[in-house]
Motif scaffolding. Structure first.
Motif, mmCIF file in Angstrom:
data_model
loop_
_atom_site.group_PDB
_atom_site.id
_atom_site.type_symbol
_atom_site.label_atom_id
_atom_site.label_comp_id
_atom_site.label_asym_id
_atom_site.label_seq_id
_atom_site.Cartn_x
_atom_site.Cartn_y
_atom_site.Cartn_z
ATOM 1 N N ARG A 129 0.835 -1.210 0.000
ATOM 2 C CA ARG A 129 0.000 0.000 0.000
ATOM 3 C C ARG A 129 0.867 1.257 0.000
ATOM 4 N NH1 ARG A 129 -3.373 -3.249 3.524
ATOM 5 N NH2 ARG A 129 -2.290 -2.399 5.347
ATOM 6 N N PHE A 130 1.999 1.193 0.696
ATOM 7 C CA PHE A 130 2.909 2.343 0.709
ATOM 8 C C PHE A 130 3.419 2.626 -0.695
ATOM 9 C CE2 PHE A 130 7.242 3.938 0.705
ATOM 10 C CZ PHE A 130 7.153 5.065 1.504
ATOM 11 N N PHE A 131 3.884 1.614 -1.401
ATOM 12 C CA PHE A 131 4.435 1.832 -2.733
ATOM 13 C C PHE A 131 3.358 2.242 -3.739
ATOM 14 C CE2 PHE A 131 8.050 -0.952 -1.282
ATOM 15 C CZ PHE A 131 9.012 0.039 -1.373
ATOM 16 N N ALA A 132 2.119 1.876 -3.495
ATOM 17 C CA ALA A 132 1.033 2.348 -4.356
ATOM 18 C C ALA A 132 0.880 3.862 -4.256
ATOM 19 C CB ALA A 132 -0.275 1.655 -3.975
ATOM 20 N N ARG A 133 1.192 4.424 -3.077
ATOM 21 C CA ARG A 133 1.114 5.869 -2.871
ATOM 22 C C ARG A 133 2.436 6.565 -3.162
ATOM 23 N NH1 ARG A 133 -1.033 3.803 1.839
ATOM 24 N NH2 ARG A 133 0.785 4.530 3.013
ATOM 25 N N HIS A 134 3.544 5.845 -2.989
ATOM 26 C CA HIS A 134 4.884 6.428 -3.152
ATOM 27 C C HIS A 134 5.717 5.531 -4.071
ATOM 28 C CE1 HIS A 134 3.995 9.148 0.211
ATOM 29 N NE2 HIS A 134 3.578 8.088 0.882
ATOM 30 N N PRO A 135 5.468 5.552 -5.365
ATOM 31 C CA PRO A 135 6.181 4.633 -6.270
ATOM 32 C C PRO A 135 7.681 4.874 -6.346
ATOM 33 C CG PRO A 135 4.879 6.242 -7.502
ATOM 34 C CD PRO A 135 4.462 6.374 -6.073
ATOM 35 N N ASP A 136 8.141 6.022 -5.867
ATOM 36 C CA ASP A 136 9.583 6.288 -5.854
ATOM 37 C C ASP A 136 10.168 6.161 -4.451
ATOM 38 O OD1 ASP A 136 8.333 8.477 -4.750
ATOM 39 O OD2 ASP A 136 9.670 9.956 -5.667
ATOM 40 N N GLY A 137 9.457 5.489 -3.563
ATOM 41 C CA GLY A 137 9.879 5.390 -2.176
ATOM 42 C C GLY A 137 11.000 4.396 -1.959
ATOM 43 N N VAL A 138 11.403 4.291 -0.705
ATOM 44 C CA VAL A 138 12.464 3.388 -0.282
ATOM 45 C C VAL A 138 11.866 2.363 0.682
ATOM 46 C CG1 VAL A 138 14.674 3.203 0.920
ATOM 47 C CG2 VAL A 138 14.196 5.204 -0.504
ATOM 48 N N GLY A 139 12.209 1.099 0.487
ATOM 49 C CA GLY A 139 11.745 0.044 1.379
ATOM 50 C C GLY A 139 12.894 -0.583 2.122
ATOM 51 N N LEU A 140 12.692 -0.862 3.412
ATOM 52 C CA LEU A 140 13.711 -1.505 4.244
ATOM 53 C C LEU A 140 13.102 -2.706 4.937
ATOM 54 C CD1 LEU A 140 14.704 1.578 4.055
ATOM 55 C CD2 LEU A 140 15.837 1.132 6.230
ATOM 56 N N ASP A 141 13.809 -3.831 4.897
ATOM 57 C CA ASP A 141 13.443 -4.991 5.694
ATOM 58 C C ASP A 141 14.546 -5.175 6.732
ATOM 59 O OD1 ASP A 141 12.539 -7.351 6.781
ATOM 60 O OD2 ASP A 141 12.115 -8.300 4.858
ATOM 61 N N LEU A 142 14.232 -4.854 7.980
ATOM 62 C CA LEU A 142 15.217 -4.912 9.058
ATOM 63 C C LEU A 142 15.289 -6.318 9.638
ATOM 64 C CD1 LEU A 142 14.296 -1.617 10.977
ATOM 65 C CD2 LEU A 142 15.812 -1.908 9.006
ATOM 66 N N GLY A 143 16.487 -6.877 9.683
ATOM 67 C CA GLY A 143 16.623 -8.254 10.122
ATOM 68 C C GLY A 143 15.953 -9.181 9.131
ATOM 69 N N ALA A 144 16.304 -9.024 7.854
ATOM 70 C CA ALA A 144 15.589 -9.688 6.763
ATOM 71 C C ALA A 144 15.722 -11.205 6.786
ATOM 72 C CB ALA A 144 16.100 -9.149 5.416
#
Length: 276
Positions: free
Chosen positions: A76-91
């Motif tokens: 849902r975040f990327f649907a609103r912010h297609p140029d955003g940054v995603g982080l998976d902490l402790g992936a």
């Protein structure tokens, strides 16, 4: 690839197998919640002895269910912010980026210890780690490699249990200070979970009993005190989510009974979603 050919992992790092095996076992159910075929493939390829965790179907379903809720926050975040940054902490060995498929204009980072990132390179395809950062999350320096001018969505599955309250607050403070805006989502970890790990004779809880540090968070709004910009978006009580319809009959009945009470629901699977 047998586990003994992988980098040696500390007990803390070894917990990545618990969540991976949970997602794999969910995939083998007649009606999986997450359907993480890659997790299943990795467990089979590595020949990992998942039975030592004593993962019953309900535990695997819970692991998969909370992963699905975290996926949805990111999607849902990327649907609103297609140029955003995603982080998976402790992936760990999670291939979340493949499940959520962020737009090509976004950037996704998986962060974990050096040994874990080496295991990812051995077991996961390169496309599952577009950007990998080998770091201890309590070390502030790893954030220096990330952009500072774009909103971010930050997810953490299982991480909170292994940080002290002070470490968690410091991590949140650094993340909020680095990005102009964003969202943070992680699994809830209350005082009941702390008690259960100390008292319930289950192999899965025993695997993490001696390395958990977080004291528990019973009221999700208490986390708003961690930083002035941190605001609760939603407390996702998984007992009340639509995927419960896919649960096996007895577990479905028991879950829907628990869903009648928020207090009981908080003793189960919870995902906390904040914005800043």
């Amino acid at each position: 690839m047998p586990p003994d050919t992988l980098p040696a992992l500390t007990p803390l790092q070894e917990t990545l197998w618990l969540t991976l095996c949970g997602r794999a076992l969910d995939n083998r159910l007649p009606r999986p919640i997450l359907g993480d075929e890659m997790a299943d493939e990795i467990v089979r390829e590595a020949g990992y002895d998942y039975k030592k965790f004593g993962l019953i179907p309900s535990a695997a379903i819970n692991i998969a269910h909370r992963a699905k809720k975290l996926d949805e926050v990111a999607q849902r975040f990327f649907a609103r912010h297609p140029d955003g940054v995603g982080l998976d902490l402790g992936a760990g060995l999670d291939s979340r980026v493949l499940r959520i498929s962020p737009p090509p204009t976004a950037d996704w980072y998986d962060i974990d210890f050096l040994e874990v990132m080496a295991a990812r390179r051995q077991l996961l395809p390169a496309r599952a780690t577009p950007h990998g950062i080998a770091a201890d999350l309590t070390d502030p320096a790893w954030l220096d490699t990330l952009p500072t001018d774009r909103p971010a969505v930050i997810v953490a599955d299982g991480l909170i249990a292994f940080l002290s309250m002070e470490e968690m607050i410091a991590l949140v403070d650094r993340l909020i200070g680095h990005f102009p805006s964003g969202e943070i989502a992680f699994n809830g970890y209350g005082s009941f979970h702390v008690w259960a790990q100390q008292h319930l004779p289950m192999a899965a809880t025993q695997a993490v009993r001696d390395i958990t540090k977080f004291p528990g968070l019973d009221d999700p709004r208490d986390a708003e005190r961690w930083h002035p910009k941190l605001k609760l978006v939603r407390e996702i009580l998984c007992t009340r989510e639509p995927e419960v319809a896919l649960f096996p009959p007895v577990l479905r009945w028991w879950t829907r009974l628990g869903a009648l009470s928020a207090a009981l629901s908080r003793r189960g699977n919870v995902v906390l979603h904040y914005r800043f």
